[in-house]
Structures are given as structure tokens and as C-alpha cells.
Design a protein around this motif. Sequence first.
Motif, PDB file in Angstrom:
ATOM      1  N   THR A   2     -11.963  -6.352   9.140  1.00  0.00           N
ATOM      2  CA  THR A   2     -11.119  -6.660  10.288  1.00  0.00           C
ATOM      3  C   THR A   2      -9.784  -5.923  10.204  1.00  0.00           C
ATOM      4  OG1 THR A   2     -10.128  -8.528   9.166  1.00  0.00           O
ATOM      5  CG2 THR A   2     -12.133  -8.958  10.396  1.00  0.00           C
ATOM      6  N   SER A   3      -8.998  -6.102  11.235  1.00  0.00           N
ATOM      7  CA  SER A   3      -7.703  -5.425  11.270  1.00  0.00           C
ATOM      8  C   SER A   3      -6.779  -5.934  10.157  1.00  0.00           C
ATOM      9  CB  SER A   3      -7.044  -5.617  12.626  1.00  0.00           C
ATOM     10  OG  SER A   3      -6.831  -6.980  12.886  1.00  0.00           O
ATOM     11  N   THR A   4      -6.910  -7.198   9.787  1.00  0.00           N
ATOM     12  CA  THR A   4      -6.099  -7.729   8.688  1.00  0.00           C
ATOM     13  C   THR A   4      -6.452  -7.041   7.380  1.00  0.00           C
ATOM     14  OG1 THR A   4      -6.071  -9.870   9.805  1.00  0.00           O
ATOM     15  CG2 THR A   4      -5.385  -9.842   7.513  1.00  0.00           C
ATOM     16  N   GLY A   5      -7.720  -6.846   7.145  1.00  0.00           N
ATOM     17  CA  GLY A   5      -8.158  -6.148   5.938  1.00  0.00           C
ATOM     18  C   GLY A   5      -7.708  -4.702   5.913  1.00  0.00           C
ATOM     19  N   ILE A   6      -7.718  -4.079   7.063  1.00  0.00           N
ATOM     20  CA  ILE A   6      -7.274  -2.681   7.149  1.00  0.00           C
ATOM     21  C   ILE A   6      -5.777  -2.582   6.863  1.00  0.00           C
ATOM     22  CG2 ILE A   6      -6.967  -0.748   8.733  1.00  0.00           C
ATOM     23  CD1 ILE A   6      -9.663  -1.583   9.999  1.00  0.00           C
ATOM     24  N   VAL A   7      -4.998  -3.535   7.357  1.00  0.00           N
ATOM     25  CA  VAL A   7      -3.558  -3.549   7.071  1.00  0.00           C
ATOM     26  C   VAL A   7      -3.326  -3.710   5.565  1.00  0.00           C
ATOM     27  CG1 VAL A   7      -1.432  -4.897   7.361  1.00  0.00           C
ATOM     28  CG2 VAL A   7      -2.847  -4.346   9.333  1.00  0.00           C
ATOM     29  N   GLY A   8      -4.083  -4.578   4.929  1.00  0.00           N
ATOM     30  CA  GLY A   8      -3.980  -4.749   3.476  1.00  0.00           C
ATOM     31  C   GLY A   8      -4.347  -3.487   2.735  1.00  0.00           C
ATOM     32  N   LEU A   9      -5.391  -2.808   3.191  1.00  0.00           N
ATOM     33  CA  LEU A   9      -5.805  -1.554   2.567  1.00  0.00           C
ATOM     34  C   LEU A   9      -4.725  -0.486   2.708  1.00  0.00           C
ATOM     35  CD1 LEU A   9      -8.614  -1.214   1.271  1.00  0.00           C
ATOM     36  CD2 LEU A   9      -9.170   0.254   3.182  1.00  0.00           C
ATOM     37  N   ILE A  10      -4.114  -0.417   3.873  1.00  0.00           N
ATOM     38  CA  ILE A  10      -3.033   0.549   4.092  1.00  0.00           C
ATOM     39  C   ILE A  10      -1.843   0.226   3.193  1.00  0.00           C
ATOM     40  CG2 ILE A  10      -1.328   1.335   5.789  1.00  0.00           C
ATOM     41  CD1 ILE A  10      -3.564   1.085   7.910  1.00  0.00           C
ATOM     42  N   ALA A  60       1.554  -2.870  -3.478  1.00  0.00           N
ATOM     43  CA  ALA A  60       0.128  -2.696  -3.754  1.00  0.00           C
ATOM     44  C   ALA A  60      -0.536  -4.038  -4.066  1.00  0.00           C
ATOM     45  CB  ALA A  60      -0.063  -1.717  -4.908  1.00  0.00           C
ATOM     46  N   ILE A  61       0.145  -4.895  -4.812  1.00  0.00           N
ATOM     47  CA  ILE A  61      -0.404  -6.222  -5.125  1.00  0.00           C
ATOM     48  C   ILE A  61      -0.522  -7.066  -3.854  1.00  0.00           C
ATOM     49  CG2 ILE A  61       0.099  -8.401  -6.312  1.00  0.00           C
ATOM     50  CD1 ILE A  61       1.245  -6.686  -8.602  1.00  0.00           C
ATOM     51  N   ALA A  62       0.489  -7.002  -2.999  1.00  0.00           N
ATOM     52  CA  ALA A  62       0.426  -7.753  -1.739  1.00  0.00           C
ATOM     53  C   ALA A  62      -0.722  -7.250  -0.865  1.00  0.00           C
ATOM     54  CB  ALA A  62       1.750  -7.637  -0.996  1.00  0.00           C
ATOM     55  N   GLY A  63      -0.923  -5.945  -0.828  1.00  0.00           N
ATOM     56  CA  GLY A  63      -2.046  -5.386  -0.071  1.00  0.00           C
ATOM     57  C   GLY A  63      -3.386  -5.858  -0.612  1.00  0.00           C
TER      58      GLY A  63
END
Length: 75
Positions: A2-10, A60-63
Motif C-alpha cells: 500500500t501507499s503507507t508501505g511505500i512511504v516507509g520504503l522511501i 531508516a529505523i522509522a521507515g
Amino acid sequence: MTSTGIVGLIAMVVGVLMFWQRERVSQMNRGWNKRLGKPGEMSSAIGTPKYFGIGAILMAIAGAAIVIYSTAAGT
């Protein structure tokens, strides 16, 4: 994903890249702050590679936490 996961990946990718380039980012910060005079000199004192590295690791940890949460929650 999802978009939330993509934001975390970024956020993870940006954090890792910033940690890798923390010396360069610190030099750019000092160069920019020289233009601001005395307040810029004070802010350059805390804009060291060490602190940029700490911020990058935390990003990076927050992502990673965002990715794990979004995967576990299924959102």
C-alpha cells in the motif's frame, strides 16, 4: 504494498543514502550556513556528520517500522 508501505520504503532508502553521504551533507550545510552570518555559524556547530548520521539511522529505523506495521496490519 500500500501507499503507507511505500512511504516507509522511501524513508528507509533516504535514511540509508543520507547516512552514506553524511560527510557531503554536512559540508553543504556548513557552506549554506556561512551565508547567514552569526546564526549560521551557531547552527553549523550542531550540523556535524555525527548528528546527520544519527538522524539518518533514526529515519531508516522509522521507515522499517512503518513497513513492518503496514505489512502486519495489512493496510
